[in-house]
Design a protein around this motif. Structure first.
Motif, PDB file in Angstrom:
ATOM      1  N   LYS B  19       0.802  -1.233   0.000  1.00  0.00           N
ATOM      2  CA  LYS B  19       0.000   0.000   0.000  1.00  0.00           C
ATOM      3  C   LYS B  19       0.829   1.273   0.000  1.00  0.00           C
ATOM      4  O   LYS B  19       0.285   2.367   0.062  1.00  0.00           O
ATOM      5  CB  LYS B  19      -0.890   0.014   1.255  1.00  0.00           C
ATOM      6  CG  LYS B  19      -1.932  -1.074   1.276  1.00  0.00           C
ATOM      7  CD  LYS B  19      -2.763  -0.941   2.547  1.00  0.00           C
ATOM      8  CE  LYS B  19      -3.772  -2.063   2.669  1.00  0.00           C
ATOM      9  NZ  LYS B  19      -4.374  -2.099   4.009  1.00  0.00           N
ATOM     10  N   LEU B  20       2.134   1.142   0.025  1.00  0.00           N
ATOM     11  CA  LEU B  20       3.032   2.304   0.114  1.00  0.00           C
ATOM     12  C   LEU B  20       2.768   3.117   1.385  1.00  0.00           C
ATOM     13  O   LEU B  20       2.771   4.355   1.370  1.00  0.00           O
ATOM     14  CB  LEU B  20       2.951   3.185  -1.141  1.00  0.00           C
ATOM     15  CG  LEU B  20       3.631   2.586  -2.375  1.00  0.00           C
ATOM     16  CD1 LEU B  20       3.444   3.518  -3.589  1.00  0.00           C
ATOM     17  CD2 LEU B  20       5.115   2.333  -2.155  1.00  0.00           C
ATOM     18  N   VAL B  21       2.540   2.408   2.477  1.00  0.00           N
ATOM     19  CA  VAL B  21       2.485   3.069   3.785  1.00  0.00           C
ATOM     20  C   VAL B  21       3.901   3.405   4.193  1.00  0.00           C
ATOM     21  O   VAL B  21       4.805   2.564   4.097  1.00  0.00           O
ATOM     22  CB  VAL B  21       1.819   2.158   4.841  1.00  0.00           C
ATOM     23  CG1 VAL B  21       1.988   2.725   6.245  1.00  0.00           C
ATOM     24  CG2 VAL B  21       0.345   1.974   4.499  1.00  0.00           C
ATOM     25  N   VAL B  22       4.108   4.663   4.589  1.00  0.00           N
ATOM     26  CA  VAL B  22       5.471   5.133   4.905  1.00  0.00           C
ATOM     27  C   VAL B  22       5.446   5.878   6.241  1.00  0.00           C
ATOM     28  O   VAL B  22       4.381   6.141   6.808  1.00  0.00           O
ATOM     29  CB  VAL B  22       6.004   6.078   3.800  1.00  0.00           C
ATOM     30  CG1 VAL B  22       6.208   5.330   2.503  1.00  0.00           C
ATOM     31  CG2 VAL B  22       5.062   7.280   3.605  1.00  0.00           C
ATOM     32  N   TRP B  23       6.602   6.242   6.717  1.00  0.00           N
ATOM     33  CA  TRP B  23       6.745   7.051   7.917  1.00  0.00           C
ATOM     34  C   TRP B  23       7.302   8.404   7.485  1.00  0.00           C
ATOM     35  O   TRP B  23       8.405   8.480   6.936  1.00  0.00           O
ATOM     36  CB  TRP B  23       7.652   6.347   8.927  1.00  0.00           C
ATOM     37  CG  TRP B  23       6.929   5.199   9.569  1.00  0.00           C
ATOM     38  CD1 TRP B  23       6.310   5.219  10.777  1.00  0.00           C
ATOM     39  CD2 TRP B  23       6.708   3.899   9.029  1.00  0.00           C
ATOM     40  NE1 TRP B  23       5.706   4.003  11.021  1.00  0.00           N
ATOM     41  CE2 TRP B  23       5.937   3.178   9.970  1.00  0.00           C
ATOM     42  CE3 TRP B  23       7.060   3.254   7.834  1.00  0.00           C
ATOM     43  CZ2 TRP B  23       5.536   1.858   9.754  1.00  0.00           C
ATOM     44  CZ3 TRP B  23       6.664   1.946   7.619  1.00  0.00           C
ATOM     45  CH2 TRP B  23       5.906   1.259   8.582  1.00  0.00           C
ATOM     46  N   THR B  36      10.442   4.239  11.945  1.00  0.00           N
ATOM     47  CA  THR B  36      11.583   4.947  12.522  1.00  0.00           C
ATOM     48  C   THR B  36      11.094   5.952  13.542  1.00  0.00           C
ATOM     49  O   THR B  36       9.945   6.401  13.485  1.00  0.00           O
ATOM     50  CB  THR B  36      12.396   5.664  11.427  1.00  0.00           C
ATOM     51  OG1 THR B  36      13.522   6.285  12.036  1.00  0.00           O
ATOM     52  CG2 THR B  36      11.587   6.724  10.704  1.00  0.00           C
ATOM     53  N   SER B  37      11.949   6.294  14.466  1.00  0.00           N
ATOM     54  CA  SER B  37      11.580   7.327  15.426  1.00  0.00           C
ATOM     55  C   SER B  37      12.468   8.553  15.259  1.00  0.00           C
ATOM     56  O   SER B  37      12.397   9.490  16.024  1.00  0.00           O
ATOM     57  CB  SER B  37      11.680   6.777  16.850  1.00  0.00           C
ATOM     58  OG  SER B  37      12.949   6.210  17.037  1.00  0.00           O
ATOM     59  N   ARG B  46       9.689  13.900  15.239  1.00  0.00           N
ATOM     60  CA  ARG B  46       8.255  14.036  14.951  1.00  0.00           C
ATOM     61  C   ARG B  46       7.942  13.277  13.666  1.00  0.00           C
ATOM     62  O   ARG B  46       8.050  13.813  12.561  1.00  0.00           O
ATOM     63  CB  ARG B  46       7.870  15.512  14.832  1.00  0.00           C
ATOM     64  CG  ARG B  46       7.998  16.268  16.180  1.00  0.00           C
ATOM     65  CD  ARG B  46       7.742  17.764  15.984  1.00  0.00           C
ATOM     66  NE  ARG B  46       6.460  18.022  15.360  1.00  0.00           N
ATOM     67  CZ  ARG B  46       6.276  18.861  14.328  1.00  0.00           C
ATOM     68  NH1 ARG B  46       7.309  19.511  13.818  1.00  0.00           N
ATOM     69  NH2 ARG B  46       5.074  19.050  13.821  1.00  0.00           N
ATOM     70  N   ILE B  47       7.604  12.005  13.832  1.00  0.00           N
ATOM     71  CA  ILE B  47       7.385  11.120  12.687  1.00  0.00           C
ATOM     72  C   ILE B  47       5.969  10.574  12.785  1.00  0.00           C
ATOM     73  O   ILE B  47       5.521  10.209  13.870  1.00  0.00           O
ATOM     74  CB  ILE B  47       8.359   9.915  12.721  1.00  0.00           C
ATOM     75  CG1 ILE B  47       9.811  10.364  12.908  1.00  0.00           C
ATOM     76  CG2 ILE B  47       8.180   9.017  11.502  1.00  0.00           C
ATOM     77  CD1 ILE B  47      10.526  10.804  11.675  1.00  0.00           C
TER      78      ILE B  47
END
Lengths: 384, 138
Positions: B19-23, B36-37, B46-47
């Motif tokens: 789904k191309l979910v990203v951070w 990632t944090s 702030r992610i």
């Protein structure tokens, strides 16, 4: 001030060495350092990129130390993709300057001929981010091809301005006994060789190669105790990194890690670029020759092709690049390549480069890349 | 040769690959394909999760004629550099077309396709690819 010297260099012909293992290549290449005495080595750095995959052999520090009869000496393996050899040299340089070591043995060794053709495509691509690039079936050659296309389009150049570099490299390698490919070629041959990923052609890339090269580094303090013929000063070394995915960089056609590493190494050596007469560059793809020469200031952006055509990088020009054929024609035994580059500059600056000799060269430099410039290592050397 | 595709890796990346979910960094906008944090560009912490759009434009492309492991049966195949509205760039397989149909700027849409098979008995993995847009809207 403490200085670092190269007191001996040895290299094997780059070839498909079917009969040899990593161990036997290492023992042969170290045999070539027999003239340097006594054998008191404080630390060993082994550069290798793919041993644990192709030979099921990791832990090459201990294994190589034993192979050469030096079990007991501190040793470790250095991996930085195609720049592993240069990374090992930078580490050795730092060990000596730190004062913790006086003599360091740096060995680069790689056996790529054990790979299947698909592995030979897959493994060099591991220097790129696998989850984003390799997973999609995008090879490193495909990334290089897209950079190549962008370059030709941005500067509105004919392909010849990139594809001529392999011709120069093969010309140089035709005089180098240790080169993998000692045949000459023509622009027509390059441009009619099979397409790898358009516009990149087969003769603009490297092929699986086996090789080993080794250097002994010494501190200025220890130099009087070592028997040697001629020495070269390792006057500067530096490295840098960049964003790994080339198209995430501010400009994919600028290798800024190479720029930073090269100028920092020159500054440490107290030299200017104009003084460097022999230069080894990392041309694993033809396009990288253009991008490196432009990133380290030898050419204006988009002008390296014209400069090369005008002979600027050949004998009689401003600086001779890859006098023994570079990655393209001397060959690219991945983890060993950086050590070959340094050994070749050693041969130049000690007047032992044979038919590849660049007359009057007092200073030499090399630049080595991981992947497509995600890391760069530069070394600068002075006549001893 | 060891396995190229491993079940835990495939599971870990499932939402990005399907789904191309990203951070996304809320400070500078940089996108991460892994949880990632800390932002890889500005080191902000702030992610937040985000999803890349279903459409993108082609910047450039090439064809892989010499395939790597697990892609042996597919060569030659097209791969391209695509750019989303927010400037994020990815390389990906380009499918359902011939190279002649592509040019810089071609509008693409994301599809989920088989990516590769890891030999006879290994995993068959799926993920995003792009094709010239045939559905309407953005």
């Amino acid at each position: 001030m403490r200085k670092v010297y190269i007191v001996g260099a040895s290299l094997l012909k780059v070839d498909e060495q079917w009969g040899h293992s990593i161990d036997s290549l290492v023992s042969q290449v170290v045999d070539g350092l027999a003239e340097v005495r006594p054998w008191k080595i404080d630390s060993i750095y082994v550069a290798n990129a793919l041993g644990e995959i192709l030979q099921n052999q990791a832990n090459l520090g201990a294994i190589v130390a034993e192979d050469i009869g030096l079990a007991g000496v501190p040793a470790l393996r250095v991996e930085a993709g195609g720049a592993s050899g240069a990374a090992a040299l930078v580490s050795g340089y730092q060990a000596i300057l730190s004062g913790l070591a006086d003599t360091v043995l740096v060995i680069g060794v790689e056996k790529l001929s054990d790979a299947t053709p698909e592995e030979a495509v897959f493994l060099p691509s591991l220097s790129e981010r696998y989850d984003l690039v390799g997973f999609q079936g995008v090879t490193e050659s495909a990334l290089a091809a897209m950079m190549y296309r962008m370059y030709l389009e941005r500067y509105e150049l004919p392909q010849e301005m990139v594809a001529q570099f392999p011709v120069i490299m093969h010309e140089h390698a035709s005089r180098a006994p240790h080169a993998q490919y000692q045949f000459k070629t023509t622009l027509d041959n390059v441009l009619s060789s099979p397409v790898v990923s358009p516009p990149l052609r087969r003769l603009e890339t490297t092929a699986p190669a086996d090789g080993a090269a080794a250097l002994i580094l010494s501190s200025s303090d220890a130099l009087p105790t070592i028997q040697h013929e001629q020495v070269v000063e390792l006057a500067g070394a530096a490295s840098s990194t960049d964003i790994v995915f080339p198209f995430d960089r501010e400009d994919p056609l600028k290798l800024s890690a190479a720029t930073r590493a090269f100028f920092e190494a020159l500054a440490r050596a107290g030299l200017s670029r104009e003084q460097v007469k022999v230069l080894e560059i990392h041309d694993s793809y033809s396009i990288l020759a253009n991008l490196i020469l432009e990133s380290i200031g030898y050419s204006e952006e988009g002008a390296s092709g014209v400069d090369a055509k005008n002979g600027m990088f050949d004998y009689g020009g401003k600086v001779v690049i890859n006098a023994f054929g570079g990655l393209k024609a001397r060959g690219h035994p991945l983890g060993a390549t950086g050590v070959y580059q340094a050994a070749e500059i050693f041969l130049q600056l000690t007047g032992r480069a044979g038919a590849c000799q660049v007359d009057g060269a007092k200073y030499g430099a090399m630049i080595s890349l991981s992947g497509l410039g995600s890391a760069a290592y530069a070394l600068v050397m002075k006549e001893g | 040769m060891h396995a190229v595709f491993r079940p835990p890796v495939n599971w870990r990346h499932r939402r990005f690959r399907y789904k191309l979910v990203v951070w996304r960094c809320l400070n500078c906008g940089a996108v991460h394909h892994y949880a990632t944090s800390i932002c890889r560009r500005c080191r902000s912490n702030r992610i937040d999760e985000d999803k890349l759009p279903d459409r993108a434009r082609l910047i450039t492309y090439t064809v892989v004629k010499n395939p790597p492991i697990a892609f042996e049966k597919q060569a030659p195949y097209i791969v391209g550099l695509v750019e989303f509205e927010d400037g994020t760039k990815l390389v990906a397989g380009i499918t359902d077309c011939d190279p002649e149909e592509l040019k810089p700027g071609t509008e693409l849409e994301r599809v989920v396709r088989k990516i590769a098979e890891d030999g006879e008995s290994g995993l068959i993995v799926y993920g995003y690819k792009f094709r010239p847009a045939i559905t309407r809207g953005r």
